[in-house]
Design a protein around this motif. Structure first.
Motif, short mmCIF file in Angstrom:
data_model
loop_
_atom_site.label_atom_id
_atom_site.label_comp_id
_atom_site.label_asym_id
_atom_site.label_seq_id
_atom_site.Cartn_x
_atom_site.Cartn_y
_atom_site.Cartn_z
N ARG A 151 -11.41 -10.46 -19.54
CA ARG A 151 -11.02 -9.07 -19.28
C ARG A 151 -11.10 -8.75 -17.78
O ARG A 151 -12.09 -9.08 -17.14
CB ARG A 151 -12.00 -8.16 -20.02
CG ARG A 151 -11.66 -6.71 -19.87
CD ARG A 151 -12.61 -5.86 -20.69
NE ARG A 151 -12.05 -4.54 -20.85
CZ ARG A 151 -12.79 -3.47 -21.13
NH1 ARG A 151 -14.09 -3.57 -21.31
NH2 ARG A 151 -12.22 -2.31 -21.27
N GLU A 152 -10.03 -8.12 -17.25
CA GLU A 152 -10.04 -7.73 -15.84
C GLU A 152 -9.61 -6.27 -15.69
O GLU A 152 -8.57 -5.89 -16.22
CB GLU A 152 -9.11 -8.62 -15.03
CG GLU A 152 -9.58 -10.07 -15.05
CD GLU A 152 -8.88 -10.94 -14.01
OE1 GLU A 152 -8.13 -10.40 -13.18
OE2 GLU A 152 -9.10 -12.15 -14.06
N PRO A 153 -10.39 -5.45 -14.99
CA PRO A 153 -11.66 -5.80 -14.36
C PRO A 153 -12.77 -6.02 -15.39
O PRO A 153 -12.73 -5.44 -16.47
CB PRO A 153 -11.95 -4.59 -13.48
CG PRO A 153 -11.24 -3.45 -14.14
CD PRO A 153 -10.01 -4.05 -14.74
N GLY A 154 -13.73 -6.88 -15.04
CA GLY A 154 -14.82 -7.24 -15.95
C GLY A 154 -14.80 -8.74 -16.16
O GLY A 154 -14.44 -9.51 -15.27
N GLY A 160 -18.03 -9.66 -12.45
CA GLY A 160 -16.85 -8.85 -12.76
C GLY A 160 -17.21 -7.51 -13.37
O GLY A 160 -16.58 -6.49 -13.05
N ARG A 161 -18.23 -7.49 -14.23
CA ARG A 161 -18.63 -6.23 -14.86
C ARG A 161 -19.20 -5.26 -13.81
O ARG A 161 -18.99 -4.05 -13.90
CB ARG A 161 -19.62 -6.48 -15.99
CG ARG A 161 -18.92 -6.94 -17.27
CD ARG A 161 -19.87 -7.10 -18.44
NE ARG A 161 -20.67 -8.30 -18.35
CZ ARG A 161 -20.24 -9.53 -18.68
NH1 ARG A 161 -19.03 -9.71 -19.16
NH2 ARG A 161 -21.03 -10.57 -18.57
N ARG A 176 -16.25 -3.94 -11.98
CA ARG A 176 -15.56 -2.97 -12.84
C ARG A 176 -16.18 -1.57 -12.70
O ARG A 176 -15.46 -0.57 -12.63
CB ARG A 176 -15.62 -3.45 -14.31
CG ARG A 176 -14.90 -2.53 -15.28
CD ARG A 176 -14.99 -3.03 -16.72
NE ARG A 176 -14.44 -2.02 -17.60
CZ ARG A 176 -13.15 -1.95 -17.96
NH1 ARG A 176 -12.30 -2.85 -17.56
NH2 ARG A 176 -12.73 -0.98 -18.73
N GLU A 177 -17.52 -1.54 -12.67
CA GLU A 177 -18.21 -0.25 -12.52
C GLU A 177 -17.78 0.45 -11.23
O GLU A 177 -17.51 1.65 -11.21
CB GLU A 177 -19.73 -0.48 -12.47
CG GLU A 177 -20.35 -0.92 -13.78
CD GLU A 177 -20.28 0.17 -14.82
OE1 GLU A 177 -19.93 -0.16 -15.96
OE2 GLU A 177 -20.55 1.35 -14.49
N LEU A 224 -13.91 1.62 -11.52
CA LEU A 224 -13.44 2.61 -12.49
C LEU A 224 -14.21 3.93 -12.46
O LEU A 224 -13.76 4.91 -13.06
CB LEU A 224 -13.45 2.02 -13.91
CG LEU A 224 -12.54 0.80 -14.09
CD1 LEU A 224 -12.46 0.41 -15.56
CD2 LEU A 224 -11.14 1.03 -13.54
N TYR A 256 -10.32 -6.06 -6.93
CA TYR A 256 -9.67 -6.67 -8.11
C TYR A 256 -9.55 -8.17 -7.91
O TYR A 256 -9.75 -8.95 -8.86
CB TYR A 256 -8.29 -6.04 -8.36
CG TYR A 256 -8.36 -4.74 -9.14
CD1 TYR A 256 -8.76 -4.73 -10.48
CD2 TYR A 256 -8.04 -3.52 -8.55
CE1 TYR A 256 -8.85 -3.55 -11.19
CE2 TYR A 256 -8.12 -2.33 -9.26
CZ TYR A 256 -8.53 -2.35 -10.57
OH TYR A 256 -8.62 -1.18 -11.29
N ASN A 310 -12.99 -9.96 -8.24
CA ASN A 310 -13.26 -10.08 -9.67
C ASN A 310 -12.49 -11.28 -10.25
O ASN A 310 -13.03 -12.14 -10.95
CB ASN A 310 -12.85 -8.77 -10.35
CG ASN A 310 -13.27 -8.66 -11.81
OD1 ASN A 310 -13.34 -7.56 -12.34
ND2 ASN A 310 -13.53 -9.75 -12.50
N ASP A 343 -10.75 7.07 -16.81
CA ASP A 343 -11.42 6.39 -15.71
C ASP A 343 -10.65 6.67 -14.41
O ASP A 343 -9.65 7.39 -14.41
CB ASP A 343 -11.60 4.89 -16.00
CG ASP A 343 -10.30 4.11 -16.06
OD1 ASP A 343 -9.38 4.41 -15.28
OD2 ASP A 343 -10.19 3.18 -16.89
#
Ligand code: ADP
Ligand code: TYD
Length: 208
Positions: free
Chosen positions: A39-42, A47-48, A51-52, A55, A70, A73, A152
């Motif tokens: 999963r992107e972002p994450g 990556g997680r 993501r924070e 978003l 991005y 990540n 988000d």
């Protein structure tokens, strides 16, 4: 050991990617196909955290910082998750990949396709999806679907931004008709899932 296979799924916010990945995951499990959803972002511990940052609507992230985050990540996930999984013979499905950056940062933010492609070379070093499922949904349909949801930082952008993202995906689908398979996402979820399963299963069976 047989080769893995790298696929991605793309579409505007609210196109139904998460819904379809849940349905696909169930089918892959039932078929006994070894898979990893990236999963992107994450998609990884680093990556997680990125993501924070990306978003959170309270973060004033500049357009270039956003672009680099991005790709930071993605570089982490390519090295830590995607390449090892492919080497182990796994089906890797990325929920968004560089097409998202071309559409959101390159087109909608106006940073340009060339800059995104240069960073892609640095971050991904040849790790490219063999096939990309593009869930085609109009901005009007997605806005209707997302109207009741908390937004988000990217989803909270205005209709002009999301129209540019949509037009960029349409241009990518036209430019890469072999790699990108456009699927009508404005149908009942089970019908879309059937199409996606046929495409994925066929590709998996035919991999080198
Ligand atoms: P994405 O991950 O692409 O943002 P989601 O799967 O989260 O999209 O779907 C966004 C919203 O639209 C959710 O409320 C979901 O229940 C709804 N939705 C998803 N697929 C469909 C569909 N085929 N028809 C109608 N609504 C859908
Ligand atoms: P995602 O979690 O896929 O959101 P959704 O499920 O709503 O589609 O992605 C979060 C947001 O990040 C989404 O608005 C798209 C955006 N994004 C970019 O702007 N550039 C990128 O390179 C990626 C991967 C995502």
């Amino acid at each position: 050991m047989p080769n893995g296979l790298f696929l991605s799924i793309e579409g505007i916010d609210g196109s139904g990617k998460s819904t379809q990945l849940d349905l696909l995951t169930a089918r892959l499990e039932a078929a006994g196909i070894p898979f990893l959803i990236n999963r992107e972002p994450g998609g990884s511990t680093v990556g997680r955290q990125i993501r924070e940052i990306l978003l959170n609507p309270e973060n004033p992230v500049s357009p270039v910082a956003e672009l680099l985050l991005y790709f930071a990540n993605r570089a982490q996930n390519v090295d830590e998750q995607i390449r090892p999984a492919l080497a182990a013979g796994t089906l890797v499905i990325s929920d968004r990949y560089t097409d998202s950056t071309l559409a959101y940062q390159g087109a909608a933010r106006g940073l340009g396709q060339a800059l995104v492609r240069n960073l892609h070379e640095i971050a991904c070093r040849g790790t490219e999806p063999a096939l990309t499922v593009y869930l085609r949904v109009s901005p009007a349909v997605s806005a209707e679907r997302l109207s009741a949801q908390k937004k988000d930082r990217l989803e909270a952008e205005g209709p002009g931004f999301h129209a540019r993202v949509y037009e960029a995906y349409e241009a990518l689908a036209a430019a890469y008709p072999t790699r990108m398979v456009a699927i009508d996402g404005d149908r009942e979820a089970s019908l879309i899932a059937g199409d996606i399963w046929r495409i994925v299963n066929e590709r998996w069976s035919a991999r080198d």
